[in-house]
Design a protein around this motif. Structure first.
Motif, PDB file in Angstrom:
ATOM      1  N   ALA A  88      -5.663  -5.372 -13.834  1.00  0.00           N
ATOM      2  CA  ALA A  88      -6.484  -4.986 -12.922  1.00  0.00           C
ATOM      3  C   ALA A  88      -7.443  -6.175 -12.507  1.00  0.00           C
ATOM      4  CB  ALA A  88      -7.349  -4.010 -13.346  1.00  0.00           C
ATOM      5  N   VAL A  89      -7.633  -6.315 -10.978  1.00  0.00           N
ATOM      6  CA  VAL A  89      -8.606  -7.539 -10.539  1.00  0.00           C
ATOM      7  C   VAL A  89      -9.715  -6.663  -9.887  1.00  0.00           C
ATOM      8  CG1 VAL A  89      -8.584  -9.102  -8.976  1.00  0.00           C
ATOM      9  CG2 VAL A  89      -6.601  -8.907 -10.205  1.00  0.00           C
ATOM     10  N   VAL A  90     -11.150  -7.115 -10.219  1.00  0.00           N
ATOM     11  CA  VAL A  90     -12.233  -6.755  -9.420  1.00  0.00           C
ATOM     12  C   VAL A  90     -12.712  -7.843  -8.672  1.00  0.00           C
ATOM     13  CG1 VAL A  90     -14.479  -5.778  -9.995  1.00  0.00           C
ATOM     14  CG2 VAL A  90     -12.832  -5.337 -11.534  1.00  0.00           C
ATOM     15  N   LYS A  91     -12.885  -7.584  -7.485  1.00  0.00           N
ATOM     16  CA  LYS A  91     -13.328  -8.578  -6.567  1.00  0.00           C
ATOM     17  C   LYS A  91     -14.582  -8.181  -5.620  1.00  0.00           C
ATOM     18  CE  LYS A  91     -10.205 -10.983  -4.111  1.00  0.00           C
ATOM     19  NZ  LYS A  91     -10.220 -12.307  -4.968  1.00  0.00           N
ATOM     20  N   GLU A 121       3.401  -7.531 -10.976  1.00  0.00           N
ATOM     21  CA  GLU A 121       2.584  -7.683  -9.841  1.00  0.00           C
ATOM     22  C   GLU A 121       2.828  -6.744  -8.712  1.00  0.00           C
ATOM     23  OE1 GLU A 121       1.706 -11.844  -8.630  1.00  0.00           O
ATOM     24  OE2 GLU A 121       1.069 -12.181 -10.841  1.00  0.00           O
ATOM     25  N   ARG A 122       3.447  -5.445  -9.034  1.00  0.00           N
ATOM     26  CA  ARG A 122       3.901  -4.646  -8.089  1.00  0.00           C
ATOM     27  C   ARG A 122       2.468  -3.690  -8.124  1.00  0.00           C
ATOM     28  NH1 ARG A 122       9.704  -3.206 -10.051  1.00  0.00           N
ATOM     29  NH2 ARG A 122       8.211  -2.582 -12.038  1.00  0.00           N
ATOM     30  N   ALA A 123       2.062  -3.129  -6.940  1.00  0.00           N
ATOM     31  CA  ALA A 123       1.016  -2.216  -6.899  1.00  0.00           C
ATOM     32  C   ALA A 123       1.206  -1.021  -7.641  1.00  0.00           C
ATOM     33  CB  ALA A 123       0.619  -1.840  -5.347  1.00  0.00           C
ATOM     34  N   THR A 124       0.390  -0.364  -8.396  1.00  0.00           N
ATOM     35  CA  THR A 124       0.407   0.962  -9.054  1.00  0.00           C
ATOM     36  C   THR A 124      -0.820   1.648  -8.969  1.00  0.00           C
ATOM     37  OG1 THR A 124       1.037   1.860 -11.269  1.00  0.00           O
ATOM     38  CG2 THR A 124      -0.109  -0.393 -11.134  1.00  0.00           C
ATOM     39  N   SER A 125      -0.889   2.914  -8.725  1.00  0.00           N
ATOM     40  CA  SER A 125      -2.038   3.758  -8.749  1.00  0.00           C
ATOM     41  C   SER A 125      -2.540   4.056 -10.269  1.00  0.00           C
ATOM     42  CB  SER A 125      -1.859   5.104  -8.177  1.00  0.00           C
ATOM     43  OG  SER A 125      -3.088   5.883  -7.967  1.00  0.00           O
ATOM     44  N   ARG A 126      -3.839   3.829 -10.437  1.00  0.00           N
ATOM     45  CA  ARG A 126      -4.463   4.015 -11.847  1.00  0.00           C
ATOM     46  C   ARG A 126      -5.878   4.650 -11.635  1.00  0.00           C
ATOM     47  NH1 ARG A 126      -0.178   3.833 -12.772  1.00  0.00           N
ATOM     48  NH2 ARG A 126       1.123   2.756 -14.659  1.00  0.00           N
ATOM     49  N   SER A 127      -6.500   5.344 -12.571  1.00  0.00           N
ATOM     50  CA  SER A 127      -7.735   6.210 -12.422  1.00  0.00           C
ATOM     51  C   SER A 127      -8.630   5.324 -13.660  1.00  0.00           C
ATOM     52  CB  SER A 127      -7.977   7.458 -12.648  1.00  0.00           C
ATOM     53  OG  SER A 127      -7.135   8.094 -11.900  1.00  0.00           O
ATOM     54  N   GLY A 128      -9.851   4.901 -13.543  1.00  0.00           N
ATOM     55  CA  GLY A 128     -10.775   4.429 -14.346  1.00  0.00           C
ATOM     56  C   GLY A 128     -12.304   4.726 -13.898  1.00  0.00           C
ATOM     57  N   ARG A 129     -12.972   3.554 -14.051  1.00  0.00           N
ATOM     58  CA  ARG A 129     -14.398   3.740 -13.711  1.00  0.00           C
ATOM     59  C   ARG A 129     -14.995   2.231 -13.587  1.00  0.00           C
ATOM     60  NH1 ARG A 129     -18.560   4.182 -18.280  1.00  0.00           N
ATOM     61  NH2 ARG A 129     -17.720   3.454 -20.085  1.00  0.00           N
ATOM     62  N   VAL A 130     -15.909   2.295 -12.590  1.00  0.00           N
ATOM     63  CA  VAL A 130     -16.455   0.655 -12.559  1.00  0.00           C
ATOM     64  C   VAL A 130     -17.876   0.899 -13.021  1.00  0.00           C
ATOM     65  CG1 VAL A 130     -17.201  -0.860 -10.789  1.00  0.00           C
ATOM     66  CG2 VAL A 130     -15.112   0.313 -10.527  1.00  0.00           C
ATOM     67  N   ARG A 131     -18.279   0.083 -13.942  1.00  0.00           N
ATOM     68  CA  ARG A 131     -19.643  -0.064 -14.693  1.00  0.00           C
ATOM     69  C   ARG A 131     -20.558  -1.180 -13.931  1.00  0.00           C
ATOM     70  NH1 ARG A 131     -18.718  -1.270 -20.456  1.00  0.00           N
ATOM     71  NH2 ARG A 131     -21.012  -0.495 -20.568  1.00  0.00           N
ATOM     72  N   LEU A 139     -13.331   6.005 -10.177  1.00  0.00           N
ATOM     73  CA  LEU A 139     -12.609   5.422  -9.002  1.00  0.00           C
ATOM     74  C   LEU A 139     -10.974   5.803  -9.401  1.00  0.00           C
ATOM     75  CD1 LEU A 139     -13.133   3.793  -6.434  1.00  0.00           C
ATOM     76  CD2 LEU A 139     -12.632   1.738  -7.868  1.00  0.00           C
ATOM     77  N   THR A 140     -10.321   5.767  -8.478  1.00  0.00           N
ATOM     78  CA  THR A 140      -8.923   5.799  -8.521  1.00  0.00           C
ATOM     79  C   THR A 140      -8.263   4.884  -7.341  1.00  0.00           C
ATOM     80  OG1 THR A 140      -8.825   8.089  -9.457  1.00  0.00           O
ATOM     81  CG2 THR A 140      -6.990   7.268  -8.612  1.00  0.00           C
ATOM     82  N   THR A 141      -7.500   3.970  -7.920  1.00  0.00           N
ATOM     83  CA  THR A 141      -6.822   3.289  -6.685  1.00  0.00           C
ATOM     84  C   THR A 141      -5.429   4.035  -6.301  1.00  0.00           C
ATOM     85  OG1 THR A 141      -5.243   2.189  -8.531  1.00  0.00           O
ATOM     86  CG2 THR A 141      -7.259   1.228  -8.122  1.00  0.00           C
ATOM     87  N   GLY A 142      -5.060   3.813  -4.828  1.00  0.00           N
ATOM     88  CA  GLY A 142      -4.390   4.330  -4.112  1.00  0.00           C
ATOM     89  C   GLY A 142      -2.784   3.890  -4.569  1.00  0.00           C
ATOM     90  N   SER A 143      -1.896   4.480  -3.687  1.00  0.00           N
ATOM     91  CA  SER A 143      -0.571   3.750  -3.832  1.00  0.00           C
ATOM     92  C   SER A 143      -0.319   2.570  -3.668  1.00  0.00           C
ATOM     93  CB  SER A 143       0.426   4.736  -2.898  1.00  0.00           C
ATOM     94  OG  SER A 143      -0.014   4.651  -1.566  1.00  0.00           O
ATOM     95  N   ASN A 144      -1.114   1.933  -2.948  1.00  0.00           N
ATOM     96  CA  ASN A 144      -1.138   0.512  -2.662  1.00  0.00           C
ATOM     97  C   ASN A 144      -1.978  -0.244  -3.666  1.00  0.00           C
ATOM     98  OD1 ASN A 144      -3.747   0.993  -2.127  1.00  0.00           O
ATOM     99  ND2 ASN A 144      -3.915   0.187  -0.105  1.00  0.00           N
TER     100      ASN A 144
END
Length: 398
Positions: free
Chosen positions: A97-100, A123-133, A167-172
């Protein structure tokens, strides 16, 4: 042959302007020419009627990430050896993961845009769920064990969670979040997720909010709001100083001092607007020297300065044999404004690339990997002290 090499996977594909200092093709060639690692398996096989062969191997059960290189050599009918290889990542976590953030410096109550990107080891996009603190960072002095009669003091960080956002990232592999900066100080945006293997994936970025924060910092700091600016723009830089009521020396540095100015430090946190010109490309270092009570306080920050030209070629969709084809070449500067330039135009039969691929490296990384290093050294006698000593002597000598 199968080789194993320990490797730390870093999501470089998520870096903006990665082309500026890096050529992916040259980096890949360097990686392939490096050491092969430890040989784990060697053997021979034969392809089937479809020209395929299945190769299986077991990965090592160790607590580290690695890369396995499968190298295959085939002898053709002319007794010439054809060699190729493939690389297989073996990781403990199923994603990175990268946070920007859109900026590095904000004002209190300003809205910051946060982007989280998730990807696999390739480095292929993948969807994942987590949280931003949202964490507030406090620094306080800590006295270590006494050495030689002294108790060294160092600054330690304390994290205080202020908010948490699912937060959940999309298919991109991307998702955005908007958060209001609560107040001045240092804030950490941290992504936390548990992957399918039960491992914790953490990524974070720190941002600064201007203003008087309750922070026991004893050093000076320079933080650029953006790491990349264009020539002709002004770079916004946050200056933090433990002393006030003094005049500081601010310099633009590279292989030498490019320019300088004096800054009045009236408060502990100041936002500076520093103009960036063409001479500061491809990168420049802002440095500050502040006279403290017992020593000269120094800090610096680097920014990338874009000074590029975009070239666009416009052709008709089709043409007949023997017909004159008009070619329009448009050149613009980094701000999209027209600029006069001398260009070269080459007409090539594209079928040639099927026989001999184009070996020319990418232009931007080729010319812009000459990154400036800061060769300027600042010294001062402000921190110099001399301690005298007295001892008894004969009264008759006085």
């Amino acid at each position: 042959e199968i080789y194993r090499t320990p490797k730390t996977y870093a999501p470089s594909a998520a870096e903006d302007y990665a082309w500026y200092f890096k050529d992916d093709r040259r980096a890949d060639e360097t990686r392939k020419s490096g050491g092969r690692g430890r040989l784990v398996q060697r053997g021979e096989t034969r392809t089937d009627d479809a020209g395929e062969a299945l190769i299986e191997f077991e990965t090592a059960d160790v607590d580290e990430d690695a890369e396995y290189v499968v190298r295959v050599a085939v002898e053709d009918v002319t007794r010439r050896w054809i060699v190729d290889q493939g690389r297989i990542p073996v990781t403990r976590r199923d994603h990175m993961a990268v946070v920007k953030s859109d900026r590095k410096v904000y004002r209190p109550k300003q809205t910051m845009r946060v982007e989280v990107r998730t990807m696999d080891a390739l480095e292929r996009a993948t969807s994942r769920s987590g949280r931003v603190r949202l964490l507030e960072i406090r620094r306080r002095p800590f006295e270590a064990e006494a050495r030689g009669g002294r108790r060294p003091v160092r600054m330690v960080e304390e994290e205080r969670e202020q908010a948490s956002y699912p937060l959940t990232t999309g298919s991109n592999g991307s998702a955005e979040l908007q958060i209001e900066v609560p107040g001045p100080g240092t804030w950490r945006l941290q992504w936390q997720a548990t992957d399918g293997r039960g491992a914790l994936v953490v990524a974070q970025v720190d941002v600064e909010a201007a203003g008087e924060a309750e922070d026991l910092r004893r050093d000076a700091r320079l933080v650029a709001a953006r790491s990349v600016v264009k020539e002709g723009e002004a770079a916004e830089v946050l200056l933090q100083s433990p002393v006030t009521g003094v005049k500081a020396l601010l310099t633009y540095e590279g292989e030498r001092v490019l320019t300088y100015r004096f800054v009045d430090i009236d408060r502990a946190s100041t936002l500076l607007s520093l103009p960036v010109e063409a001479e500061h490309a491809p990168n420049v270092f802002f440095a500050v020297a502040i006279p403290g009570k017992r020593a000269l306080l120094e800090a610096d920050a680097e920014v990338v300065v874009l000074r590029t030209m975009d070239v666009a070629v416009t052709l008709p969709d089709d043409a007949r044999p023997g017909e004159t084809v008009p070619v329009t070449v448009t050149t613009t500067d980094v701000h999209g404004r027209p600029v006069a330039a001398e260009v070269g135009v080459a007409l090539i039969d594209e079928t040639l690339y099927a026989i001999a691929p184009d070996r020319a490296p990418a232009m931007r990384p080729y010319f812009y990997d000459r990154r400036r290093t800061n060769a300027v050294t600042t010294a001062s006698s402000l921190g110099f002290t001399m301690t005298g000593e007295t001892k008894a002597t004969n009264k008759d000598l006085l």
